[in-house]
Design a protein around this motif. Structure first.
Motif, PDB file in Angstrom:
ATOM      1  N   GLY A  25       0.763  -1.171  -0.002  1.00 58.47           N
ATOM      2  CA  GLY A  25      -0.470  -0.238   0.089  1.00 58.47           C
ATOM      3  C   GLY A  25       1.076   1.107  -0.105  1.00 58.47           C
ATOM      4  O   GLY A  25       1.017   2.460  -0.336  1.00 58.47           O
ATOM      5  N   LEU A  26       1.730   1.777   1.263  1.00 57.48           N
ATOM      6  CA  LEU A  26       3.019   2.151   0.280  1.00 57.48           C
ATOM      7  C   LEU A  26       3.581   2.745  -0.398  1.00 57.48           C
ATOM      8  O   LEU A  26       3.968   3.477  -0.470  1.00 57.48           O
ATOM      9  CB  LEU A  26       3.235   2.662   2.390  1.00 57.48           C
ATOM     10  CG  LEU A  26       2.468   3.412   4.156  1.00 57.48           C
ATOM     11  CD1 LEU A  26       2.846   3.150   4.815  1.00 57.48           C
ATOM     12  CD2 LEU A  26       1.735   3.782   3.285  1.00 57.48           C
ATOM     13  N   TYR A  27       4.522   1.612  -0.845  1.00 57.25           N
ATOM     14  CA  TYR A  27       5.738   1.889  -1.981  1.00 57.25           C
ATOM     15  C   TYR A  27       4.591   1.980  -3.385  1.00 57.25           C
ATOM     16  O   TYR A  27       4.444   3.057  -3.520  1.00 57.25           O
ATOM     17  CB  TYR A  27       5.603  -0.079  -1.691  1.00 57.25           C
ATOM     18  CG  TYR A  27       6.370   0.053  -3.432  1.00 57.25           C
ATOM     19  CD1 TYR A  27       7.526   0.720  -3.250  1.00 57.25           C
ATOM     20  CD2 TYR A  27       5.622  -0.778  -3.967  1.00 57.25           C
ATOM     21  CE1 TYR A  27       7.868   0.587  -4.008  1.00 57.25           C
ATOM     22  CE2 TYR A  27       6.340  -0.526  -5.512  1.00 57.25           C
ATOM     23  CZ  TYR A  27       7.467  -0.319  -5.568  1.00 57.25           C
ATOM     24  OH  TYR A  27       8.395  -0.205  -6.896  1.00 57.25           O
ATOM     25  N   LEU A  28       3.063   1.438  -3.183  1.00 61.42           N
ATOM     26  CA  LEU A  28       2.577   2.084  -4.520  1.00 61.42           C
ATOM     27  C   LEU A  28       2.047   3.496  -3.836  1.00 61.42           C
ATOM     28  O   LEU A  28       2.166   3.941  -4.800  1.00 61.42           O
ATOM     29  CB  LEU A  28       1.408   1.242  -4.377  1.00 61.42           C
ATOM     30  CG  LEU A  28       1.486  -0.321  -4.220  1.00 61.42           C
ATOM     31  CD1 LEU A  28       0.380  -0.796  -4.713  1.00 61.42           C
ATOM     32  CD2 LEU A  28       2.413  -0.293  -6.610  1.00 61.42           C
ATOM     33  N   ALA A  29       1.467   4.336  -3.308  1.00 57.79           N
ATOM     34  CA  ALA A  29       1.113   5.266  -3.012  1.00 57.79           C
ATOM     35  C   ALA A  29       2.034   6.198  -3.113  1.00 57.79           C
ATOM     36  O   ALA A  29       2.146   7.497  -3.369  1.00 57.79           O
ATOM     37  CB  ALA A  29       0.092   5.451  -1.602  1.00 57.79           C
ATOM     38  N   ARG A  30       3.694   5.806  -2.714  1.00 57.74           N
ATOM     39  CA  ARG A  30       3.779   6.975  -3.264  1.00 57.74           C
ATOM     40  C   ARG A  30       4.873   6.673  -4.610  1.00 57.74           C
ATOM     41  O   ARG A  30       5.378   7.987  -4.836  1.00 57.74           O
ATOM     42  CB  ARG A  30       6.362   6.586  -1.968  1.00 57.74           C
ATOM     43  CG  ARG A  30       7.100   7.120  -2.460  1.00 57.74           C
ATOM     44  CD  ARG A  30       8.028   6.855  -1.663  1.00 57.74           C
ATOM     45  NE  ARG A  30       8.118   7.734  -0.188  1.00 57.74           N
ATOM     46  CZ  ARG A  30       9.132   7.448   0.626  1.00 57.74           C
ATOM     47  NH1 ARG A  30      10.174   6.954   0.253  1.00 57.74           N
ATOM     48  NH2 ARG A  30       9.419   8.947   2.231  1.00 57.74           N
ATOM     49  N   ALA A  31       4.416   5.390  -4.867  1.00 64.13           N
ATOM     50  CA  ALA A  31       4.882   5.814  -6.384  1.00 64.13           C
ATOM     51  C   ALA A  31       4.231   6.436  -7.321  1.00 64.13           C
ATOM     52  O   ALA A  31       4.909   6.614  -8.548  1.00 64.13           O
ATOM     53  CB  ALA A  31       5.338   3.836  -6.912  1.00 64.13           C
ATOM     54  N   PHE A  32       3.283   6.643  -7.160  1.00 65.52           N
ATOM     55  CA  PHE A  32       1.970   7.360  -7.424  1.00 65.52           C
ATOM     56  C   PHE A  32       1.749   8.560  -7.789  1.00 65.52           C
ATOM     57  O   PHE A  32       1.895   9.510  -8.044  1.00 65.52           O
ATOM     58  CB  PHE A  32       0.265   6.947  -7.204  1.00 65.52           C
ATOM     59  CG  PHE A  32       0.198   4.947  -7.543  1.00 65.52           C
ATOM     60  CD1 PHE A  32       1.393   4.387  -8.643  1.00 65.52           C
ATOM     61  CD2 PHE A  32      -0.632   4.619  -7.388  1.00 65.52           C
ATOM     62  CE1 PHE A  32       0.647   3.598  -9.175  1.00 65.52           C
ATOM     63  CE2 PHE A  32      -1.144   2.915  -7.597  1.00 65.52           C
ATOM     64  CZ  PHE A  32      -0.083   2.660  -8.681  1.00 65.52           C
ATOM     65  N   ALA A  33       2.222   9.142  -6.327  1.00 59.57           N
ATOM     66  CA  ALA A  33       2.470  10.743  -5.771  1.00 59.57           C
ATOM     67  C   ALA A  33       3.392  10.496  -6.725  1.00 59.57           C
ATOM     68  O   ALA A  33       3.445  12.536  -7.101  1.00 59.57           O
ATOM     69  CB  ALA A  33       2.788  10.743  -4.272  1.00 59.57           C
ATOM     70  N   ARG A  34       4.520  10.576  -6.316  1.00 61.86           N
ATOM     71  CA  ARG A  34       5.868  10.658  -6.883  1.00 61.86           C
ATOM     72  C   ARG A  34       5.754  10.684  -8.778  1.00 61.86           C
ATOM     73  O   ARG A  34       6.075  11.380  -9.359  1.00 61.86           O
ATOM     74  CB  ARG A  34       7.126  10.097  -7.123  1.00 61.86           C
ATOM     75  CG  ARG A  34       7.631  10.360  -5.956  1.00 61.86           C
ATOM     76  CD  ARG A  34       8.810   9.720  -5.323  1.00 61.86           C
ATOM     77  NE  ARG A  34       9.028   9.884  -4.118  1.00 61.86           N
ATOM     78  CZ  ARG A  34      10.396   8.815  -3.142  1.00 61.86           C
ATOM     79  NH1 ARG A  34      10.765   8.057  -4.214  1.00 61.86           N
ATOM     80  NH2 ARG A  34      10.740   9.704  -2.164  1.00 61.86           N
ATOM     81  N   ALA A  35       5.040   9.575  -9.511  1.00 61.84           N
ATOM     82  CA  ALA A  35       4.794   9.625 -10.280  1.00 61.84           C
ATOM     83  C   ALA A  35       3.434  10.904 -11.150  1.00 61.84           C
ATOM     84  O   ALA A  35       3.662  11.396 -12.280  1.00 61.84           O
ATOM     85  CB  ALA A  35       4.262   8.766 -10.968  1.00 61.84           C
ATOM     86  N   MET A  36       2.827  11.452 -10.325  1.00 61.99           N
ATOM     87  CA  MET A  36       1.870  13.518 -10.298  1.00 61.99           C
ATOM     88  C   MET A  36       2.722  13.888  -9.873  1.00 61.99           C
ATOM     89  O   MET A  36       1.635  15.404 -10.481  1.00 61.99           O
ATOM     90  CB  MET A  36       0.926  12.605  -9.329  1.00 61.99           C
ATOM     91  CG  MET A  36       0.234  11.378 -10.195  1.00 61.99           C
ATOM     92  SD  MET A  36      -2.042  11.423  -8.765  1.00 61.99           S
ATOM     93  CE  MET A  36      -1.412  11.405  -7.766  1.00 61.99           C
ATOM     94  N   GLY A  37       4.296  14.031  -9.595  1.00 59.04           N
ATOM     95  CA  GLY A  37       4.886  15.381  -9.971  1.00 59.04           C
ATOM     96  C   GLY A  37       4.650  15.634  -7.550  1.00 59.04           C
ATOM     97  O   GLY A  37       5.157  16.579  -7.378  1.00 59.04           O
ATOM     98  N   GLY A  38       4.423  14.682  -6.882  1.00 58.48           N
ATOM     99  CA  GLY A  38       4.145  14.654  -6.021  1.00 58.48           C
ATOM    100  C   GLY A  38       5.140  13.554  -4.544  1.00 58.48           C
ATOM    101  O   GLY A  38       5.991  13.159  -4.853  1.00 58.48           O
ATOM    102  N   GLU A  39       4.739  14.444  -3.692  1.00 61.72           N
ATOM    103  CA  GLU A  39       5.870  13.447  -2.039  1.00 61.72           C
ATOM    104  C   GLU A  39       4.618  12.928  -1.130  1.00 61.72           C
ATOM    105  O   GLU A  39       3.945  13.881  -1.333  1.00 61.72           O
ATOM    106  CB  GLU A  39       7.059  14.485  -2.201  1.00 61.72           C
ATOM    107  CG  GLU A  39       7.973  14.051  -1.335  1.00 61.72           C
ATOM    108  CD  GLU A  39       8.742  12.133  -2.032  1.00 61.72           C
ATOM    109  OE1 GLU A  39       8.647  11.162  -1.105  1.00 61.72           O
ATOM    110  OE2 GLU A  39       8.985  12.522  -2.573  1.00 61.72           O
ATOM    111  N   LEU A  40       5.318  11.893  -0.900  1.00 61.48           N
ATOM    112  CA  LEU A  40       4.230  11.666   0.337  1.00 61.48           C
ATOM    113  C   LEU A  40       5.016  11.268   1.217  1.00 61.48           C
ATOM    114  O   LEU A  40       6.676  10.222   1.218  1.00 61.48           O
ATOM    115  CB  LEU A  40       3.875  10.083   0.096  1.00 61.48           C
ATOM    116  CG  LEU A  40       3.310   9.846   1.057  1.00 61.48           C
ATOM    117  CD1 LEU A  40       1.983   9.691   2.166  1.00 61.48           C
ATOM    118  CD2 LEU A  40       2.054   8.015   0.346  1.00 61.48           C
TER     119      LEU A  40
END
Length: 741
Positions: free
Chosen positions: A697-712
């Motif tokens: 869950g957290l791994y995919l959440a950070r990967a998706f956030a960075r793919a959108m230009g954000g950060e978790l």
């Protein structure tokens, strides 16, 4: 008559008829005529012309001289002095005879005349010397009357020239001084003092005058009872003496203030001067003016000042060995002295002593540090060579020789870098052939070898050397040589291992993607048949229950396979994301609505705080919703009964947007936070884990956030809850913002 004939003076006698009756031999000799010449019977005119032409009457016209001689009245006594042409002087005396006629004598007075001339010349010279004497001279007789004086006598006394004249008494001279200077106290005191002087004894004094001058007055008695007074203007001398005394006082002050000890010995080696610093530095071995140097040395030897084996005679002889560099010795109390001896013009010598204990200790400390630095330099794992601002070697270690290919007698202090580079080129350190020549030329053409640089070079034996240059504050540079052959080998092996690992990871990713696709087909069939069974009313209650369980398990397994597929896509670098402006409150409300049922079952309070005026963010709605669902699911799952989960969103000062998910759950140890974002990681590793999940869950959440230009990021502490912060890019105002569901 016989006596006159032999007399040493010339004698002639004329009778009343003006005829020569007698002429003695001296007369013939003065006329330079033979002794048998007969002059008797000649007239006075004949003899006068003979005498004139023979030069006895001196230079001039003989006829005129003869006439002047004949014009003399012989009836009366006559006397005159004349000079012959040969330079001799004669007294000519003429006396009348009783019966008429006369007798004439010629006496040679040349010696007396010359003595008078010499006396006159001496008097003239003395007078000239007296007149030009800068000191005033006045000669007084026994009655204290002025006999003679020179012009300087009046000038020095400050009198108007011509005031003094012979015959004036000393008291008159004093009155003239009073008239000239007035009743000045200095003049009155001087006159009163001079009146009491005993002129029969020598006397000397220096007196000031009202005009600021200083006059030396010297009185010397004379044999005739008088006295000679000499007055001299000694103002420059007095000023020089005052200046000398001032300089001496200044010198004494300087010597007293000097931190160095100074003592002076005369030509006889006796102490004439010592300053306080010397006595302070050599406390316990002080000096006394007048002591002999050898006695001082012996006293110090007896006191143990020089240490064992050093005699007083040896130290005494050493004092006269003058050297430009000082000697050092250590006193019994540990004080280190620097001693310098130098000769003086009068035959004596000066001794300068300085306490250099602190300097000696500093030098010892510096030497110790230098030894440590040398030991450190020699034990370095890389070669080092220090160059000065003239590009010459200052210091190097042994490893620098090995790695540079130079010998110890070549890389010596003072060797120029161009010379060392030439030696390396000749030995093939730059390689062989055209490449070596090009490398050598490139290094030679460097504008400034002191510039910071780093490069590698492969030696002839295959060793790879990394060479670094770094400037030093003094304008030089330090060059280091590092053998990176093994490092290059390890790096090559690591690069090969990395490529193998990447190939294996790619194979794993491909396997996961393939397996995910392969598993989805039977799972879809299982899910489809389960759903069909649930719609069949003919099945018993127990079969329907089994079908529901199969459907739930199938859907869970399908979700897990979807997560694994996404992980595979992330690992392969293929995670397509299409961002656009999103109305963040709508996305948040949708995610909260989906999780609210789970939260109610878990008895966890779920709240959302988000204003409608929140700026739009950049993101992909599906990916963003998945990130939020993962965060909310974790927050609810790890929060005990009665806990709270709070969701909020707000703009940040840098223009981005931040979504915060804060819970009051079990929390995470701070040192475990980095591992929370690793795939397939469960921070609870015990067999009886209370919380399920795949750890993606957290791994995919950070990967998706960075793919959108954000950060978790996560902030958490054990038993203190966890705060997840999702930072998203703000949508530019120029991009159209659509309302999202």
């Amino acid at each position: 008559m016989a006596a006159l004939a032999a007399a040493p003076i010339s004698v002639i006698v004329f009778d009343a008829e003006d005829r020569l009756r007698f002429a003695n031999a001296e007369m013939l000799r003065q006329l330079d005529m033979p002794a048998d010449t007969v002059l008797a019977g000649r007239t006075q005119r004949e003899l006068a012309r003979l005498i004139a032409f023979r030069g006895l009457l001196g230079p001039g016209d003989p006829e005129l001289l003869a006439e002047q001689l004949l014009a003399v009245d012989r009836s009366r006594p006559h006397r005159r002095t004349g000079r012959r042409t040969d330079g001799r002087w004669f007294d000519f005396i003429s006396e009348p005879l009783p019966g008429g006629g006369f007798v004439s004598y010629a006496i040679d007075v040349t010696q007396h005349r010359r003595a008078e001339e010499e006396a006159l010349e001496r008097n003239r010279q003395l007078e000239m010397a007296l007149r030009h004497q800068h000191a005033g001279i006045g000669l007084y007789d026994a009655g204290q009357r002025l006999v003679r004086h020179n012009d300087a006598y009046e000038q020095v006394l400050g009198l108007v020239p011509g005031t003094l004249r012979p015959g004036l008494t000393l008291e008159d001279v004093h009155r003239h001084m009073l008239a000239r200077h007035g009743p000045d106290p200095l003049i009155l005191a001087s006159i009163e003092e001079r009146a009491r002087i005993d002129r029969t004894r020598p006397h000397e004094e220096i007196r000031p005058l009202p005009d600021g001058r200083a006059v030396r007055n010297i009185s010397r008695p004379m044999p005739d009872g008088g006295f000679l007074v000499t007055v001299e203007d000694v103002t420059p001398l007095r000023r020089a003496e005052d200046e000398a005394r001032h300089r001496a006082a200044t010198l004494r002050g300087v010597l007293a203030a000097l931190p160095y000890g100074v003592c002076v010995y005369d030509a006889g080696h006796h102490l004439t001067m010592v300053n306080d610093a010397y006595q302070r530095i050599l406390k316990g071995a002080e000096l006394k003016v007048g002591d002999h140097l050898l006695d001082i040395c012996r006293a110090r030897e007896a006191a143990g000042e020089y240490g064992p084996g050093v005699t007083a005679e040896e130290v005494y002889r050493r004092q006269f060995v003058y050297a430009e560099t000082p000697r050092q010795r250590i006193r019994p109390d540990g004080t280190v002295l620097s001693v310098l001896t130098a000769p003086l013009p009068d035959g004596g010598h000066i001794n300068v002593v300085a306490d250099v204990t602190a300097l000696h200790q500093a030098e010892a400390h510096a030497q110790h540090r230098a030894d440590l630095l040398r030991a450190m330099l020699d034990n370095m794992r890389y070669g080092a060579c220090l160059f000065d601002s003239d590009l010459r070697v200052v210091a190097r270690n042994d490893l620098a020789l090995t790695l540079s290919g130079l010998r110890a007698d070549e890389m010596v202090p003072g060797a120029h870098i161009d010379t060392l580079r030439e030696l390396q080129f000749q030995r093939g350190e730059f390689g062989t052939g055209a490449a070596a020549a090009a490398a050598y030329e490139a290094r030679t053409r460097m504008i400034d070898p002191r510039a910071r640089e780093r490069y590698t070079r492969t030696r002839a034996d295959g060793t790879v050397i990394e060479i670094s240059s770094d400037p030093t504050p003094d304008g030089g540079f330090v060059r280091t040589y590092t053998d990176i052959t093994e490092e290059r080998r390890i790096r090559a092996e690591m690069e090969q291992a990395r490529r193998v690992a990447e190939d294996a990871n790619s194979a794993k990713t491909r396997f996961l993607a393939t397996m995910s696709h392969e598993l989805r087909t039977p799972l879809n069939a299982v899910i489809g048949f389960s759903e069909a069974l649930l719609t069949d009313d003919r099945l018993p209650e127990e079969a329907l229950e089994f079908s529901s369980a199969i459907l739930e398990a199938g859907r869970h397994l399908l979700s897990l396979i979807d997560d694994i597929l996404q992980v595979a896509q992330i690992g392969s670098g293929e995670l397509p994301v299409q961002t656009r402006p999103l109305f963040l409150p709508s996305v948040l409300e949708s995610a909260v609505r989906l999780v609210r049922g789970v939260a109610e079952v878990a008895q966890v309070s779920l709240t959302l705080e988000c204003g409608p005026d929140l700026p739009r963010c950049m993101g992909e709605e599906r990916r963003l919703r998945q990130v939020l669902l993962n965060l909310l699911s974790n927050a609810v799952k790890f929060t005990p009964v009665g806990g709270e989960v709070h969701v909020s969103a707000a703009p940040l000062a840098d223009g981005s947007l931040e979504v915060t998910v804060r819970d009051t759950g079990i929390g995470i140890d701070p040192e475990q936070l980095p591992r929370a974002f690793e795939p397939f990681v469960q921070l609870e590793t015990t067999h009886d884990r209370r919380y399920g999940g795949s750890g993606l869950g957290l791994y995919l959440a950070r990967a998706f956030a960075r793919a959108m230009g954000g950060e978790l990021t996560l902030d958490s502490a054990r038993d203190q809850g966890t705060t997840a912060r999702l930072r998203l890019l703000r949508a530019p105002a120029s991009i159209s913002q659509e309302q999202t569901a």
